[in-house]
Design a protein around this motif. Sequence first.
Motif, PDB file in Angstrom:
ATOM      1  N   PHE A   1       0.711  -1.599   0.467  1.00 22.90           N
ATOM      2  CA  PHE A   1       0.150  -0.155   0.187  1.00 22.90           C
ATOM      3  C   PHE A   1       0.880   1.444  -0.318  1.00 22.90           C
ATOM      4  O   PHE A   1       2.323   1.236   0.650  1.00 22.90           O
ATOM      5  CB  PHE A   1      -0.768  -0.148   1.353  1.00 22.90           C
ATOM      6  CG  PHE A   1      -0.235   0.456   2.081  1.00 22.90           C
ATOM      7  CD1 PHE A   1       0.005  -1.052   3.256  1.00 22.90           C
ATOM      8  CD2 PHE A   1       0.145   1.177   2.718  1.00 22.90           C
ATOM      9  CE1 PHE A   1       0.931  -0.667   4.623  1.00 22.90           C
ATOM     10  CE2 PHE A   1       0.985   1.428   4.384  1.00 22.90           C
ATOM     11  CZ  PHE A   1       1.173  -0.161   4.958  1.00 22.90           C
ATOM     12  N   SER A   2       0.163   1.920   0.015  1.00 21.06           N
ATOM     13  CA  SER A   2       0.623   3.179  -0.027  1.00 21.06           C
ATOM     14  C   SER A   2      -0.068   4.627   0.474  1.00 21.06           C
ATOM     15  O   SER A   2      -1.516   3.905   0.575  1.00 21.06           O
ATOM     16  CB  SER A   2       1.618   4.384  -1.679  1.00 21.06           C
ATOM     17  OG  SER A   2      -0.106   4.446  -2.314  1.00 21.06           O
ATOM     18  N   VAL A   3       0.895   6.074   0.871  1.00 24.50           N
ATOM     19  CA  VAL A   3       0.132   6.085   2.528  1.00 24.50           C
ATOM     20  C   VAL A   3      -0.218   7.783   1.163  1.00 24.50           C
ATOM     21  O   VAL A   3       1.045   7.965   0.868  1.00 24.50           O
ATOM     22  CB  VAL A   3      -0.012   6.839   3.561  1.00 24.50           C
ATOM     23  CG1 VAL A   3      -0.115   5.082   4.207  1.00 24.50           C
ATOM     24  CG2 VAL A   3       1.769   6.792   3.791  1.00 24.50           C
ATOM     25  N   ASN A   4      -1.441   8.423   1.809  1.00 25.35           N
ATOM     26  CA  ASN A   4      -1.502   9.777   1.320  1.00 25.35           C
ATOM     27  C   ASN A   4      -0.417  10.375   2.477  1.00 25.35           C
ATOM     28  O   ASN A   4       0.248  10.457   3.780  1.00 25.35           O
ATOM     29  CB  ASN A   4      -2.840  11.127   2.112  1.00 25.35           C
ATOM     30  CG  ASN A   4      -3.935   9.780   1.169  1.00 25.35           C
ATOM     31  OD1 ASN A   4      -3.385   9.700  -0.139  1.00 25.35           O
ATOM     32  ND2 ASN A   4      -5.232   9.641   1.388  1.00 25.35           N
ATOM     33  N   ASP A   5       0.391  12.207   1.544  1.00 23.43           N
ATOM     34  CA  ASP A   5       1.641  12.762   2.337  1.00 23.43           C
ATOM     35  C   ASP A   5       0.864  13.361   3.450  1.00 23.43           C
ATOM     36  O   ASP A   5       0.202  14.689   2.856  1.00 23.43           O
ATOM     37  CB  ASP A   5       1.875  13.486   1.205  1.00 23.43           C
ATOM     38  CG  ASP A   5       3.335  14.389   1.513  1.00 23.43           C
ATOM     39  OD1 ASP A   5       3.491  13.869   2.730  1.00 23.43           O
ATOM     40  OD2 ASP A   5       3.765  15.161   1.223  1.00 23.43           O
TER      41      ASP A   5
ATOM     42  N   VAL B   1      -3.463   3.291   8.853  1.00 17.93           N
ATOM     43  CA  VAL B   1      -3.185   2.076   8.405  1.00 17.93           C
ATOM     44  C   VAL B   1      -2.503   1.209   9.474  1.00 17.93           C
ATOM     45  O   VAL B   1      -3.240  -0.018   9.858  1.00 17.93           O
ATOM     46  CB  VAL B   1      -2.192   1.791   7.354  1.00 17.93           C
ATOM     47  CG1 VAL B   1      -1.812   0.486   6.697  1.00 17.93           C
ATOM     48  CG2 VAL B   1      -2.707   3.120   6.001  1.00 17.93           C
ATOM     49  N   LEU B   2      -1.752   1.320  10.597  1.00 20.94           N
ATOM     50  CA  LEU B   2      -1.805   0.057  11.680  1.00 20.94           C
ATOM     51  C   LEU B   2      -2.401   0.324  12.378  1.00 20.94           C
ATOM     52  O   LEU B   2      -2.634  -1.037  12.888  1.00 20.94           O
ATOM     53  CB  LEU B   2      -0.544   0.711  12.355  1.00 20.94           C
ATOM     54  CG  LEU B   2       0.764   0.807  11.417  1.00 20.94           C
ATOM     55  CD1 LEU B   2       2.038   2.167  11.897  1.00 20.94           C
ATOM     56  CD2 LEU B   2       1.602   0.258  10.108  1.00 20.94           C
ATOM     57  N   GLN B   3      -3.624   1.424  12.957  1.00 22.64           N
ATOM     58  CA  GLN B   3      -3.795   1.052  13.578  1.00 22.64           C
ATOM     59  C   GLN B   3      -5.553   0.221  13.163  1.00 22.64           C
ATOM     60  O   GLN B   3      -6.196  -0.275  13.863  1.00 22.64           O
ATOM     61  CB  GLN B   3      -4.901   2.424  13.748  1.00 22.64           C
ATOM     62  CG  GLN B   3      -5.734   2.712  14.783  1.00 22.64           C
ATOM     63  CD  GLN B   3      -5.427   2.708  16.182  1.00 22.64           C
ATOM     64  OE1 GLN B   3      -4.889   3.622  16.295  1.00 22.64           O
ATOM     65  NE2 GLN B   3      -6.403   1.938  16.796  1.00 22.64           N
TER      66      GLN B   3
ATOM     67  N   LYS C   1     -13.589  -7.029   6.471  1.00 21.39           N
ATOM     68  CA  LYS C   1     -13.752  -5.830   6.862  1.00 21.39           C
ATOM     69  C   LYS C   1     -12.672  -4.996   6.898  1.00 21.39           C
ATOM     70  O   LYS C   1     -12.665  -3.258   6.327  1.00 21.39           O
ATOM     71  CB  LYS C   1     -14.221  -6.107   8.242  1.00 21.39           C
ATOM     72  CG  LYS C   1     -15.949  -6.244   8.344  1.00 21.39           C
ATOM     73  CD  LYS C   1     -16.279  -6.050   9.453  1.00 21.39           C
ATOM     74  CE  LYS C   1     -17.425  -7.197   9.954  1.00 21.39           C
ATOM     75  NZ  LYS C   1     -17.715  -6.944  11.351  1.00 21.39           N
ATOM     76  N   ALA C   2     -11.363  -5.740   6.970  1.00 24.36           N
ATOM     77  CA  ALA C   2     -10.113  -4.706   7.163  1.00 24.36           C
ATOM     78  C   ALA C   2     -10.176  -4.035   6.018  1.00 24.36           C
ATOM     79  O   ALA C   2      -9.471  -3.136   5.766  1.00 24.36           O
ATOM     80  CB  ALA C   2      -9.468  -6.019   8.003  1.00 24.36           C
ATOM     81  N   THR C   3      -9.721  -5.208   4.854  1.00 25.87           N
ATOM     82  CA  THR C   3      -9.556  -5.323   3.676  1.00 25.87           C
ATOM     83  C   THR C   3     -10.165  -3.446   2.896  1.00 25.87           C
ATOM     84  O   THR C   3     -10.149  -2.512   2.735  1.00 25.87           O
ATOM     85  CB  THR C   3      -8.660  -5.439   3.072  1.00 25.87           C
ATOM     86  OG1 THR C   3     -10.491  -6.765   2.606  1.00 25.87           O
ATOM     87  CG2 THR C   3      -8.057  -6.504   2.764  1.00 25.87           C
ATOM     88  N   GLY C   4     -11.636  -3.606   3.185  1.00 25.08           N
ATOM     89  CA  GLY C   4     -12.182  -3.053   3.313  1.00 25.08           C
ATOM     90  C   GLY C   4     -11.887  -1.319   3.595  1.00 25.08           C
ATOM     91  O   GLY C   4     -12.105   0.085   2.789  1.00 25.08           O
ATOM     92  N   GLU C   5     -12.187  -1.608   5.473  1.00 26.40           N
ATOM     93  CA  GLU C   5     -10.663   0.330   5.396  1.00 26.40           C
ATOM     94  C   GLU C   5     -10.049   0.612   4.999  1.00 26.40           C
ATOM     95  O   GLU C   5      -9.647   1.445   5.051  1.00 26.40           O
ATOM     96  CB  GLU C   5     -11.107  -0.211   6.850  1.00 26.40           C
ATOM     97  CG  GLU C   5     -12.540  -0.571   7.703  1.00 26.40           C
ATOM     98  CD  GLU C   5     -12.157   0.011   9.378  1.00 26.40           C
ATOM     99  OE1 GLU C   5     -12.063   0.544   9.969  1.00 26.40           O
ATOM    100  OE2 GLU C   5     -13.881  -0.826   9.988  1.00 26.40           O
ATOM    101  N   LEU C   6      -8.937  -0.763   4.873  1.00 28.41           N
ATOM    102  CA  LEU C   6      -7.125   0.074   4.336  1.00 28.41           C
ATOM    103  C   LEU C   6      -7.741   0.636   2.978  1.00 28.41           C
ATOM    104  O   LEU C   6      -6.898   1.564   2.951  1.00 28.41           O
ATOM    105  CB  LEU C   6      -6.781  -2.004   3.720  1.00 28.41           C
ATOM    106  CG  LEU C   6      -6.367  -1.754   5.517  1.00 28.41           C
ATOM    107  CD1 LEU C   6      -5.505  -3.260   5.555  1.00 28.41           C
ATOM    108  CD2 LEU C   6      -5.633  -1.044   6.304  1.00 28.41           C
TER     109      LEU C   6
ATOM    110  N   ASN D   1     -10.012   2.336   1.913  1.00 32.74           N
ATOM    111  CA  ASN D   1     -10.525   3.504   2.046  1.00 32.74           C
ATOM    112  C   ASN D   1      -9.059   4.793   2.521  1.00 32.74           C
ATOM    113  O   ASN D   1      -9.169   5.848   2.566  1.00 32.74           O
ATOM    114  CB  ASN D   1     -11.776   3.704   3.206  1.00 32.74           C
ATOM    115  CG  ASN D   1     -13.263   2.782   2.344  1.00 32.74           C
ATOM    116  OD1 ASN D   1     -12.796   3.228   0.860  1.00 32.74           O
ATOM    117  ND2 ASN D   1     -13.792   2.406   3.183  1.00 32.74           N
ATOM    118  N   THR D   2      -9.035   3.914   3.767  1.00 37.61           N
ATOM    119  CA  THR D   2      -7.624   5.020   3.983  1.00 37.61           C
ATOM    120  C   THR D   2      -6.475   4.719   3.746  1.00 37.61           C
ATOM    121  O   THR D   2      -6.069   5.757   3.678  1.00 37.61           O
ATOM    122  CB  THR D   2      -7.300   4.159   5.691  1.00 37.61           C
ATOM    123  OG1 THR D   2      -8.592   3.944   5.882  1.00 37.61           O
ATOM    124  CG2 THR D   2      -6.257   5.263   6.493  1.00 37.61           C
TER     125      THR D   2
END
Length: 639
Positions: free
Chosen positions: A562-566, A574-576, A616-621, A623-624
Amino acid sequence: MIIILKQLISEAQKSAVKDFLKKNGFKVKEIVGQEETVLGAVGTNRIDIREVAVLEGVSNVIPISKPYKLASRELNKSDTIVQVGKVKIGGQRIVVMAGPCAVESRQQIMEVAAQVRVSGAVILRGGAFKPRTSPYAFQGLGEEGLRYLREAGDAFDMPVTTEVVSPRDVDMMLDYIDMFQVGARNMQNFELLKEVGRTGRPVLLKRGLAATIEEWLMAAEYLMASGTDQVILCERGIRTYETATRNTLDISAIPVVQKLTHLPVIADPSHATGLRDMVAPMSLAIVAAGASGLIVEVHNNPDKAFSDGPQSLYPQQFDKLMRDIQALCPVVGKSLERIPRERADVEIWSNQPTLVPSAQTLKIAFQGEKGAYSEQAIRMVFDEMADTMPCRSFSDVFEAVQKGEARYGVVPVENTLGGTINETLDLLNSHPDLTVVGEKQLRIMHNLIGIPGTALSQIKRVFSHPQGLAQCTDFLTGELKHAEAVPFFDTAGAVAHIANLKDPSCAAIASSAAARHHHMEILRDGIETDSRNFTRFYVICREEHAHVFRSAMPVDRVSMVFSVNDRPGSLFEVLQILSTYGLNMKKLESRPIPGKPWEYAFFIESEMIDEKDFVKATGELVNTCASFRILGTFHGDRR
Ligand code: PEP
Ligand code: MN
């Protein structure tokens, strides 16, 4: 005698050689090896071997020096793989057979079968005819016991083995069992051996209480001469003057027998020691000694067992033992056999041609030349017979799988000394049609390989992959400091290179498989500086084929990128999510994103959770994260 055939022998010439031998009273067996085809001829007649040597198409004739012929390593240089149901025994595998000494009731064998199966046993044992010292002791349930054993084997998807004590039972038993067991007391019951051998069914041949290794191999010869080549030898302790244990486990018999025969050798720590507490340490010793497996007595209630209670493991002891064996296997270059080993093999090696789409798609791609460590990993994941496809680069492996030229690819992902193989991660990221379906860890054991007969002092240049050279620094700067280390494209390729040069001053560092493949000699083995050198491989395939491989083993690992927003806290979020859903992280790695300077993709490997929660977890991931992809789910090979 062994008749080595010329490579270009015609079918007519081969038939003529066989006819000549048969006319002279010999039984003839053709053995097709990778390098040569030989005929093994055994019989009681004596003829001058020169009469055979002059026949057309014959390259050489060698008498077999041992009294056992068909069982002899002289006849067949490669290891025989015995197949019991869908379980294969021999080669690099460790196969664990377990179950009670005796089948006591339907419920008892069902319970024990369930327990040993969960812990990882792949063949179910249980005696129905018990050869007891006392005629008043429990003699077994007979045919009724066989019925329960079969039922339990079918219910828990395990082939079954049981002891045969009388020639009159042989045919009846064929309906119930996958492998005969010939007990220690019957090892030299030659009439029984002939009857059992005639059926062609696999046989587990225990070593007699006071049998020499040669007598044991002669018993195997009886089975083979009668018609089966599916024989497994089982060391189970011999009578000595020692009384502290029931018998004395002859561990050294394992490597001795392996030198003398091509048949797989396993051992029975239960009857060898007679004591439950001794079973686990001896089991590990048996694996370390190089055996192909174990047969262990396990009982759901050992204190109430009808026979051999004191040596029977409690199910939880067996479970612990299996985990210890699993940890030991890669250290000794073995792989613990799991059921079902169907996975891809079934698709590939099944007798049902409908499952096999076309010869081309069955290949398994790897980077390097024949004999590369990646190819060894393939042999462990799949089979000795796997059709491997050497590729020049990692990228070529991915392309071959992508295009369907290969069904699977096996690529290194991490080495315990060198760290992550970044190229593999990057390629996974750039191939969205491909997915990870499996994992295998392999202990890397390096060898100095040269022209046969070379002395270390003669060597001036050593070729290998830079990693291979780096991992043998102590040896190269110590004993071999007079030689120059020359980086080469890959390890197995370096062996091909020196085999081509035919120059004794040139050597290579690579696997023993590479040395064998090129008929080179291992001048020194185990030259890696750190013996705890493991490489972890991923098995990859196209998404549409993934279910075949995955369905065979419980999935307990997931690999994601994955990559995250800046913005502050984005990685934390994500770790949460991982934390909330109990996704226990095993590895976290960041890689630069190509075309986006100073931006990073994160690779995570985690333990798998319940399917619903995972969705469920991947759904949230999704989105995030700025981008998110599951690279694959698989059965982890690290415990
Ligand atoms: C058994 O496996 O139950 C058995 C009787 O073994 P052995 O023949 O080795 O004594
Ligand atoms: Mn027993």
